[in-house]
Design a protein around this motif. Structure first.
Motif, PDB file in Angstrom:
ATOM      1  N   ARG A  64       0.831  -1.215   0.000  1.00 23.01           N
ATOM      2  CA  ARG A  64       0.000   0.000   0.000  1.00 23.01           C
ATOM      3  C   ARG A  64       0.868   1.268   0.000  1.00 23.01           C
ATOM      4  O   ARG A  64       0.414   2.323  -0.447  1.00 23.01           O
ATOM      5  N   ASN A  67       1.772   2.721  -3.722  1.00 22.71           N
ATOM      6  CA  ASN A  67       0.998   3.753  -4.429  1.00 22.71           C
ATOM      7  C   ASN A  67       0.417   4.771  -3.443  1.00 22.71           C
ATOM      8  O   ASN A  67      -0.569   5.426  -3.720  1.00 22.71           O
ATOM      9  N   LEU A  69      -1.212   4.614  -0.686  1.00 24.67           N
ATOM     10  CA  LEU A  69      -2.442   4.518   0.102  1.00 24.67           C
ATOM     11  C   LEU A  69      -2.065   4.641   1.567  1.00 24.67           C
ATOM     12  O   LEU A  69      -2.874   5.018   2.401  1.00 24.67           O
ATOM     13  N   GLU A  70      -0.804   4.281   1.877  1.00 23.38           N
ATOM     14  CA  GLU A  70      -0.209   4.628   3.168  1.00 23.38           C
ATOM     15  C   GLU A  70       1.021   5.476   2.872  1.00 23.38           C
ATOM     16  O   GLU A  70       1.744   5.210   1.911  1.00 23.38           O
ATOM     17  N   ASN A  92       0.303  11.580  -8.746  1.00 26.71           N
ATOM     18  CA  ASN A  92      -0.633  11.223  -9.806  1.00 26.71           C
ATOM     19  C   ASN A  92       0.067  10.484 -10.938  1.00 26.71           C
ATOM     20  O   ASN A  92      -0.499   9.550 -11.519  1.00 26.71           O
ATOM     21  N   ARG A  95       0.606   6.958  -9.599  1.00 28.74           N
ATOM     22  CA  ARG A  95      -0.627   6.170  -9.487  1.00 28.74           C
ATOM     23  C   ARG A  95      -1.155   5.742 -10.844  1.00 28.74           C
ATOM     24  O   ARG A  95      -1.794   4.702 -10.973  1.00 28.74           O
ATOM     25  N   MET A 100      -4.048  -1.425  -8.933  1.00 21.54           N
ATOM     26  CA  MET A 100      -4.123  -2.158  -7.671  1.00 21.54           C
ATOM     27  C   MET A 100      -5.406  -2.969  -7.594  1.00 21.54           C
ATOM     28  O   MET A 100      -6.470  -2.509  -7.994  1.00 21.54           O
ATOM     29  N   PHE A 102      -7.695  -5.162  -4.816  1.00 21.09           N
ATOM     30  CA  PHE A 102      -7.856  -5.245  -3.360  1.00 21.09           C
ATOM     31  C   PHE A 102      -8.479  -6.569  -2.944  1.00 21.09           C
ATOM     32  O   PHE A 102      -9.177  -7.216  -3.728  1.00 21.09           O
ATOM     33  N   ASN A 106     -13.494  -3.743  -3.901  1.00 21.64           N
ATOM     34  CA  ASN A 106     -13.714  -2.298  -3.928  1.00 21.64           C
ATOM     35  C   ASN A 106     -14.185  -1.790  -5.273  1.00 21.64           C
ATOM     36  O   ASN A 106     -13.777  -0.729  -5.737  1.00 21.64           O
ATOM     37  N   LEU A 107     -15.078  -2.550  -5.907  1.00 20.64           N
ATOM     38  CA  LEU A 107     -15.704  -2.012  -7.121  1.00 20.64           C
ATOM     39  C   LEU A 107     -16.641  -0.886  -6.710  1.00 20.64           C
ATOM     40  O   LEU A 107     -17.058  -0.803  -5.559  1.00 20.64           O
ATOM     41  N   PHE A 108     -16.965  -0.021  -7.670  1.00 23.58           N
ATOM     42  CA  PHE A 108     -17.883   1.080  -7.371  1.00 23.58           C
ATOM     43  C   PHE A 108     -19.308   0.566  -7.550  1.00 23.58           C
ATOM     44  O   PHE A 108     -19.737   0.330  -8.678  1.00 23.58           O
ATOM     45  N   ARG A 168     -10.460  -3.372 -14.369  1.00 26.17           N
ATOM     46  CA  ARG A 168     -10.484  -1.943 -14.072  1.00 26.17           C
ATOM     47  C   ARG A 168      -9.068  -1.400 -13.890  1.00 26.17           C
ATOM     48  O   ARG A 168      -8.729  -0.327 -14.388  1.00 26.17           O
ATOM     49  N   MET A 172      -6.133   1.247 -17.006  1.00 26.72           N
ATOM     50  CA  MET A 172      -5.254   2.414 -16.944  1.00 26.72           C
ATOM     51  C   MET A 172      -3.919   2.123 -17.615  1.00 26.72           C
ATOM     52  O   MET A 172      -3.012   2.948 -17.592  1.00 26.72           O
TER      53      MET A 172
ATOM     54  N   GLY B 316     -12.392   1.594   1.496  1.00 23.37           N
ATOM     55  CA  GLY B 316     -11.942   1.015   0.239  1.00 23.37           C
ATOM     56  C   GLY B 316     -12.438   1.772  -0.980  1.00 23.37           C
ATOM     57  O   GLY B 316     -11.790   1.755  -2.022  1.00 23.37           O
ATOM     58  N   GLN B 317     -13.574   2.457  -0.857  1.00 18.41           N
ATOM     59  CA  GLN B 317     -14.081   3.224  -2.002  1.00 18.41           C
ATOM     60  C   GLN B 317     -13.164   4.399  -2.322  1.00 18.41           C
ATOM     61  O   GLN B 317     -12.909   4.683  -3.488  1.00 18.41           O
ATOM     62  N   ALA B 320      -9.954   2.806  -3.764  1.00 21.56           N
ATOM     63  CA  ALA B 320     -10.112   2.347  -5.145  1.00 21.56           C
ATOM     64  C   ALA B 320     -10.082   3.539  -6.093  1.00 21.56           C
ATOM     65  O   ALA B 320      -9.484   3.480  -7.162  1.00 21.56           O
ATOM     66  N   GLN B 339     -22.760   7.937  -3.944  1.00 27.04           N
ATOM     67  CA  GLN B 339     -23.206   6.872  -3.046  1.00 27.04           C
ATOM     68  C   GLN B 339     -23.703   7.438  -1.719  1.00 27.04           C
ATOM     69  O   GLN B 339     -24.711   6.978  -1.178  1.00 27.04           O
TER      70      GLN B 339
END
Lengths: 259, 422
Positions: A64, A67, A69-70, A92, A95, A100, A102, A106-108, A168, A172, B316-317, B320, B339
């Motif tokens: 993490r 990229n 995220l931490e 940016n 990234r 990544m 998970f 973590n799909l939208f 997904r 990119m 996580g959203q 992501a 959301q």
């Protein structure tokens, strides 16, 4: 977006050009708990690195950090020759080179499968809609579920969701893919379909860093295994070294518990 | 729990197979094939006369209901003198609106009806219940108009607005339902008009020799103030909710301060602010000041509901979104807020209904006559001094109609947004 920066000064610090990720002496603290303790690691382009370790060993925190995220507290990280620091442009750029996947997919959930995949290319890469959708269909075929394009994530099985998540990330067109326990939340019968996709990806020459407990996958696909314990790299080597001739006591103990 | 698991397991394992054989469900078709009268009798027995106590309760309930219905019917058809309403319909609906500008009211109504029809056509469809509601509502409208003065013209205008609603509905039904470029364009256009609808209606009513702002009153004023407060409140609430969740203390503390201050005093107090303090500081039109106060007030509540939605989303959203390469603001706009707002729809609508009824407070302190204020004016005419109940019952029904529509629409939105829910 991030063009080749082979001549940049950062690159000199980052070692040879094929070293796509260079991690130098990073530390990470969560309050009083040290999650990463002086971790250094260099990953070459097209290399497949599987990160192993008991839970709480810092392996997820480590990928993490790659990229951001931490945020690491000290040390330096270079990705593709660009240093990861507070400069948002660097972040940016990095990234958009790293995809990544998970554990929890973590799909939208409010977007269709198609929109989940085209969102990044359209909004970040400024790709035209038709082009992005064509790319998405191509990727959905690659992960084997082109017929699910118009569904919503909640209508898919876990394995299908994770394959969409891979598509997904691939949309990119990243140079590097990070997998954070991609099969740990899946029912056993769905693990294989995800591993198959990852195997195919590995064969295509993608640089991959995979945190997983799937030892079969690690043995078969990895170029290198890295074993984490208590926030530090304890041992690393090829699969044959690792499974047949581990040197460290902690590695032996871990392997005896997991195999 | 995990420790207890093995204990019932072997026992259950021993019992389960015979139990599975014993429970034989009657075939569904056999039940469905029973004659209708038998099913009806069964239903009656189970729901109305299940036992002596149950039967007694049923009888008592029906008696009370009948009594209430009888009183209501007697009031509506015998006791009440509805002339206080029909004679004063201009006063109650439009208050001081200039009579020679009546066409503006009808154009405004037509615009709103067209928007209602278009929205239904675009995102939903009329069901039997909607028709069941709309037919009596329209009949009520016609009844209100069909007395006195220019009755014919008003009825025609009203019919025109209803026709516009239908035309817009069927036009938008033709927009493809599936996601695609045509639909995206249509949805964007309609959303833009919806968002601008309050200013547009104001333009229709006031621009180029229309009404002055102090002539806006009656039910019309409630209908103008509430949407301004609700829409404004959402626009105030979203940044407040996001700000309150911010990592920057200066921002989160200011947002918290705002929210807690505004929620700490009753609406009536803030309306005094609109009347006196804002009047001294910024001056300007009282209706505009009132709208600002309503938006500021509602925004504080909306912010808390939206914050609830934000907190309900897993981290996580965000991750992501970042991992796909979206910067923070784009993640918020494209992933998080859609959301969070969906989760917050029920409380947001609750607040909207609450504000709608709170617009009645305005006539208590401000020199603005919304429906309740106009009702008092209607009673104050000597002729109708004994008809106060009729006027207030009428006002209550007018408030109820909009509240009911809002809660129905909210259910619709929730259901239609349920697609792809976690």
């Amino acid at each position: 977006m991030a063009t080749e920066q082979t001549a940049s000064p950062a690159d000199q610090a980052a070692g040879t050009p094929e070293d796509i990720i260079v991690v130098e002496n990073i530390d990470k603290w969560f309050g009083d708990f040290q999650a990463l303790d002086d971790v250094s690691l260099t990953i070459k382009e097209h290399e497949i690195v599987v990160v192993l370790g008991p839970s709480g060993s810092g392996k997820s925190t480590f990928i993490r950090c790659l990229n951001r995220l931490e945020e690491h507290d000290s040390g330096r990280i270079f990705v593709n020759g660009i240093e990861m620091n507070d400069d948002v442009r660097n972040l940016n750029a990095i990234r958009s080179e790293i995809g990544m996947v998970f554990q929890q997919f973590n799909l939208f959930p409010h977007l269709s499968v198609m929109s989940n995949i085209t969102l990044g290319p359209q909004k970040v890469r400024r790709m035209a809609r038709q082009e992005a959708e064509a790319l998405a269909m191509q990727l959905l075929e690659r992960v084997g579920i082109p017929e699910q394009a118009e569904k919503y994530p909640a209508q898919l099985s876990g394995g299908q969701q994770q394959r969409v998540a891979i598509a997904r990330a691939l949309a990119m067109q990243p140079k590097i893919m990070l997998f954070d326990e991609p099969t740990s939340a899946l029912d056993p019968e769905m693990i294989k379909e995800v591993l198959d996709v990852m195997r195919e990806l590995a064969q295509s020459g993608m640089t991959m860093i995979v945190v997983t407990h799937e030892m079969g996958f690690a043995r078969e696909v990895a170029d290198r295994l890295v074993f984490f314990d208590e926030g530090a790299v304890v041992e690393q080597g090829t699969p044959s070294h690792f499974f047949e001739n581990p040197q460290e006591e902690r590695t032996k103990l871990f392997l005896s518990q997991i195999l | 729990m995990t420790n207890e698991m093995p204990v019932p397991d072997p026992a259950g394992g021993g019992i389960a197979p015979p139990r599975a054989r014993r429970v034989v469900l009657p075939p569904y078709r056999q039940r469905a094939a029973r004659p209708r009268s038998v099913r009806a009798r069964e239903w009656l027995r189970q729901n109305l006369v299940p036992s002596p106590t149950g039967t007694l309760l049923t009888v008592v309930t029906f008696a009370v209901l009948a009594a209430i219905l009888g009183i209501v019917a007697w009031f509506i058809f015998s006791y009440a003198n509805w002339r206080v309403v029909t004679d004063n319909r201009w006063l109650l609906f439009a208050g001081g609106f200039p009579h020679d500008q009546e066409w503006r009211l009808w154009v405004g109504l037509g615009f709103v009806f067209a928007l209602v029809g278009a929205s239904y056509g675009m995102w939903s469809s009329f069901g039997r219940r909607d028709i069941l509601f709309m037919v009596p509502a329209s009949a009520f409208g016609v009844f209100m108009l069909a007395h006195g003065g220019a009755a014919l013209w008003s009825t025609l205008w009203f019919a025109g607005a209803v026709v516009l609603l239908a035309v817009a509905y069927f036009a938008c039904r033709r927009v493809p339902r599936e996601h695609g470029p045509g639909r995206t364009l249509a949805v964007r256009a309609l959303s833009a008009v919806l968002m601008l609808s309050v200013p547009i209606v104001f333009m229709v009513l006031m621009a180029g020799g229309g009404a002055d702002s102090d002539e806006l009153s009656g039910y019309l004023l409630n209908l103008l103030l509430a949407p301004a407060g609700i829409v404004g409140g959402i626009f105030v609430g979203i940044p407040l909710a996001v700000g309150r969740a911010s990592k920057l203390r200066a921002i989160s503390w200011s947002c918290t301060f705002y929210i807690e201050t505004v929620r700490g005093a009753p609406l009536i107090g803030w309306l005094f602010v609109a009347l006196f303090i804002l009047g001294d500081i910024i001056g300007g039109d009282l209706i505009v000041r009132t709208m600002i106060v309503l938006a500021v007030f509602t925004g504080a509540y909306m912010a808390e509901y939206i914050r609830g939605g934000l907190q309900a989303l897993p981290r996580g959203q965000y991750e992501a979104g970042h991992a796909v390469g979206l910067p923070y603001w784009r993640t918020l706009q494209l992933i998080i807020l859609p959301q969070a707002l969906r989760i917050s729809i029920p409380p947001i609508v609750g607040q909207a209904i609450s504000l709608w009824k709170d617009t009645a407070l305005i006539s208590i302190i401000l020199p603005l006559r919304e429906l309740i204020g106009s009702s008092r004016s209607a009673i104050a005419q000597g002729e109708f001094i004994t008809n106060r109940i009729e006027v207030y019952v009428f006002a209550a029904v007018m408030f109820w109609i909009i509240s009911f529509i809002m809660s129905r629409v909210s259910q619709r939105i929730e259901r239609s947004l349920g697609v792809g829910e976690r």
